[in-house]
Design a protein around this motif. Structure first.
Motif, mmCIF file in Angstrom:
data_model
loop_
_atom_site.group_PDB
_atom_site.id
_atom_site.type_symbol
_atom_site.label_atom_id
_atom_site.label_comp_id
_atom_site.label_asym_id
_atom_site.label_seq_id
_atom_site.Cartn_x
_atom_site.Cartn_y
_atom_site.Cartn_z
ATOM 1 N N GLY A 6 0.828 -1.203 0.000
ATOM 2 C CA GLY A 6 0.000 0.000 0.000
ATOM 3 C C GLY A 6 0.858 1.246 0.000
ATOM 4 N N SER A 63 -1.831 3.313 6.209
ATOM 5 C CA SER A 63 -2.999 2.668 5.597
ATOM 6 C C SER A 63 -3.891 3.677 4.894
ATOM 7 N N THR A 77 -11.879 -1.764 5.689
ATOM 8 C CA THR A 77 -11.944 -3.225 5.592
ATOM 9 C C THR A 77 -11.584 -3.869 6.922
ATOM 10 N N TYR A 128 -6.758 -7.014 2.991
ATOM 11 C CA TYR A 128 -7.367 -6.075 2.052
ATOM 12 C C TYR A 128 -7.052 -6.482 0.606
ATOM 13 N N GLU A 129 -5.793 -6.804 0.347
ATOM 14 C CA GLU A 129 -5.398 -7.203 -1.011
ATOM 15 C C GLU A 129 -5.996 -8.559 -1.398
ATOM 16 N N LYS A 180 -3.290 -5.222 5.712
ATOM 17 C CA LYS A 180 -2.985 -4.929 4.308
ATOM 18 C C LYS A 180 -3.072 -6.195 3.451
ATOM 19 N N GLU A 197 -8.382 0.514 3.220
ATOM 20 C CA GLU A 197 -7.761 -0.561 4.010
ATOM 21 C C GLU A 197 -8.291 -0.543 5.444
#
Length: 107
Positions: free
Chosen positions: A62, A68, A75, A97-98, A94, A72
């Motif tokens: 990110g 963040s 989430t 999130y991805e 992170k 992100e």
């Protein structure tokens, strides 16, 4: 990475995706090569493909270390509210999130 290497050695075509939150994908491909060698497997030789063909490493840093985005953080808040699991904003949040983005973009 040992799981990825074992899947290859034993003939599985399962795609393995990992999310790099502390380094770039090249670092993790090199690490997979090192781990494979310790397991007695030389990736990229004989009938063993290169690490890049065994797994997909997605960049998940990110904005940088402990920085963040609003998406992100949102989430991570949703996960905490819905499951009680608290994800940290440096690494696990992170990566999660991805992961969610990957699933949405490539169902």
């Amino acid at each position: 990475y040992p799981l990825t290497i074992r899947l290859e050695v034993y003939g599985s075509d399962t795609e393995v995706v990992s999310f790099a939150v502390c380094d770039d994908p090249a670092y993790f491909y090199a690490m997979a090569d090192k781990i494979a060698k310790r397991m007695g497997v030389t990736l990229g030789s004989g009938n063993h493909p290169e690490a890049q063909k065994l797994l997909k490493v997605k960049q998940a840093k990110g904005n940088g270390y402990a920085m963040s985005t609003k998406d992100e953080l949102q989430t991570m808040i949703e996960v905490a509210r819905e499951t009680g699991v608290v994800l940290d904003p440096v690494y696990s949040g992170k990566a999660y999130y991805e992961l969610v983005k990957e699933i949405k973009d490539n169902p």
